[in-house]
Write a protein that holds these residues in place. Structure first.
Motif, PDB file in Angstrom:
ATOM      1  N   TYR A  27      -3.725  68.439  -7.747  1.00 31.18           N
ATOM      2  CA  TYR A  27      -3.283  67.154  -7.179  1.00 31.18           C
ATOM      3  C   TYR A  27      -2.593  67.377  -5.828  1.00 31.18           C
ATOM      4  O   TYR A  27      -2.855  66.664  -4.854  1.00 31.18           O
ATOM      5  CB  TYR A  27      -2.326  66.421  -8.129  1.00 31.18           C
ATOM      6  N   GLY A  28      -1.720  68.359  -5.781  1.00 31.77           N
ATOM      7  CA  GLY A  28      -1.035  68.666  -4.520  1.00 31.77           C
ATOM      8  C   GLY A  28      -2.006  69.104  -3.440  1.00 31.77           C
ATOM      9  O   GLY A  28      -1.872  68.720  -2.271  1.00 31.77           O
ATOM     10  N   SER A  29      -2.991  69.894  -3.827  1.00 33.42           N
ATOM     11  CA  SER A  29      -3.994  70.353  -2.861  1.00 33.42           C
ATOM     12  C   SER A  29      -4.813  69.190  -2.321  1.00 33.42           C
ATOM     13  O   SER A  29      -5.083  69.118  -1.117  1.00 33.42           O
ATOM     14  CB  SER A  29      -4.930  71.378  -3.510  1.00 33.42           C
ATOM     15  N   VAL A  30      -5.193  68.273  -3.207  1.00 34.33           N
ATOM     16  CA  VAL A  30      -5.953  67.093  -2.765  1.00 34.33           C
ATOM     17  C   VAL A  30      -5.095  66.261  -1.817  1.00 34.33           C
ATOM     18  O   VAL A  30      -5.550  65.839  -0.752  1.00 34.33           O
ATOM     19  CB  VAL A  30      -6.434  66.248  -3.971  1.00 34.33           C
ATOM     20  N   ARG A  31      -3.839  66.024  -2.204  1.00 31.58           N
ATOM     21  CA  ARG A  31      -2.938  65.234  -1.354  1.00 31.58           C
ATOM     22  C   ARG A  31      -2.797  65.876   0.028  1.00 31.58           C
ATOM     23  O   ARG A  31      -2.903  65.215   1.054  1.00 31.58           O
ATOM     24  CB  ARG A  31      -1.575  65.089  -2.020  1.00 31.58           C
ATOM     25  N   ASN A  32      -2.575  67.180   0.059  1.00 26.34           N
ATOM     26  CA  ASN A  32      -2.427  67.886   1.335  1.00 26.34           C
ATOM     27  C   ASN A  32      -3.702  67.827   2.168  1.00 26.34           C
ATOM     28  O   ASN A  32      -3.649  67.654   3.381  1.00 26.34           O
ATOM     29  CB  ASN A  32      -2.012  69.337   1.104  1.00 26.34           C
ATOM     30  N   MET A  33      -4.826  67.958   1.510  1.00 27.70           N
ATOM     31  CA  MET A  33      -6.100  67.897   2.222  1.00 27.70           C
ATOM     32  C   MET A  33      -6.328  66.498   2.796  1.00 27.70           C
ATOM     33  O   MET A  33      -6.824  66.354   3.916  1.00 27.70           O
ATOM     34  CB  MET A  33      -7.249  68.280   1.281  1.00 27.70           C
ATOM     35  N   VAL A  34      -5.945  65.467   2.041  1.00 26.16           N
ATOM     36  CA  VAL A  34      -6.063  64.086   2.529  1.00 26.16           C
ATOM     37  C   VAL A  34      -5.163  63.891   3.746  1.00 26.16           C
ATOM     38  O   VAL A  34      -5.572  63.290   4.751  1.00 26.16           O
ATOM     39  CB  VAL A  34      -5.721  63.066   1.419  1.00 26.16           C
TER      40      VAL A  34
END
Length: 182
Positions: A78-85
């Motif tokens: 989830y954190g990785s997706v948020r950061n990528m967004v």
């Protein structure tokens, strides 16, 4: 055959670090849809959401030996997706700023270039016209325009009357207008 569905996330991460493709496939199968829905919720765009999830998963696979997950795998993803967004949004802002800048440049740049070229051509035409003036008239004109001397100072320097200097400057300007505006 090993049943990866039964493994915990921590076990899958440990196997992933040992280059186990089946562990990666299970992480992919288990979390792709969840990450996609989260990315879609943040981005409102199907293709961008897919791209974000693919980038996160590709990063996990390429950095599998170095990756340090200190929270749960779910939280990490989830954190990785948020950061990528957020990275994608920042890149889009930068791209938009460049597009606006280049749009302005294209709109105004042609005129700036045209103005610059016209200014250079006009300067060269004026210089050529000044050179073609009679010697005494040119000397008076250059003292007036290039050295910013007053008519009185020019008259004193050249031992001429103020009226003669004024007439010479006036005649020089008339000749320059004719030669430059042809």
């Amino acid at each position: 055959m090993i049943k990866y569905k039964a493994f915990s996330d921590a076990e899958l991460v440990a196997l992933l670090k040992e280059n186990d493709r089946f562990a990666f496939n299970e992480i992919y199968r288990r979390y792709w849809r969840i990450m996609y829905l989260y990315a879609r919720k943040l981005l409102f765009d199907h293709k961008d959401a897919e791209d974000v999830v693919q980038e996160v998963l590709a990063y996990i696979w390429t950095k599998r030996e170095e990756i340090r997950i200190t929270t749960s795998l779910r939280s990490y993803l989830y954190g990785s997706v948020r950061n990528m967004v957020l990275n994608m949004a920042n890149r889009k802002k930068v791209i938009e700023r460049y597009l606006v800048f280049f749009g302005d440049f294209i709109d105004k740049g042609d005129f700036v270039t045209d103005d610059y070229i016209r200014e250079r051509e006009l300067t060269l035409a004026i210089q050529a016209a000044v050179v073609s003036l009679p010697p005494r008239m040119r000397q008076i004109f250059e003292l007036s325009r290039n050295e910013y001397m007053s008519q009185k100072n020019i008259a004193e320097k050249l031992n001429l009357s103020d009226k003669t200097v004024k007439k010479q400057i006036s005649n020089a300007l008339k000749l320059l207008r004719i030669k430059v505006l042809r």
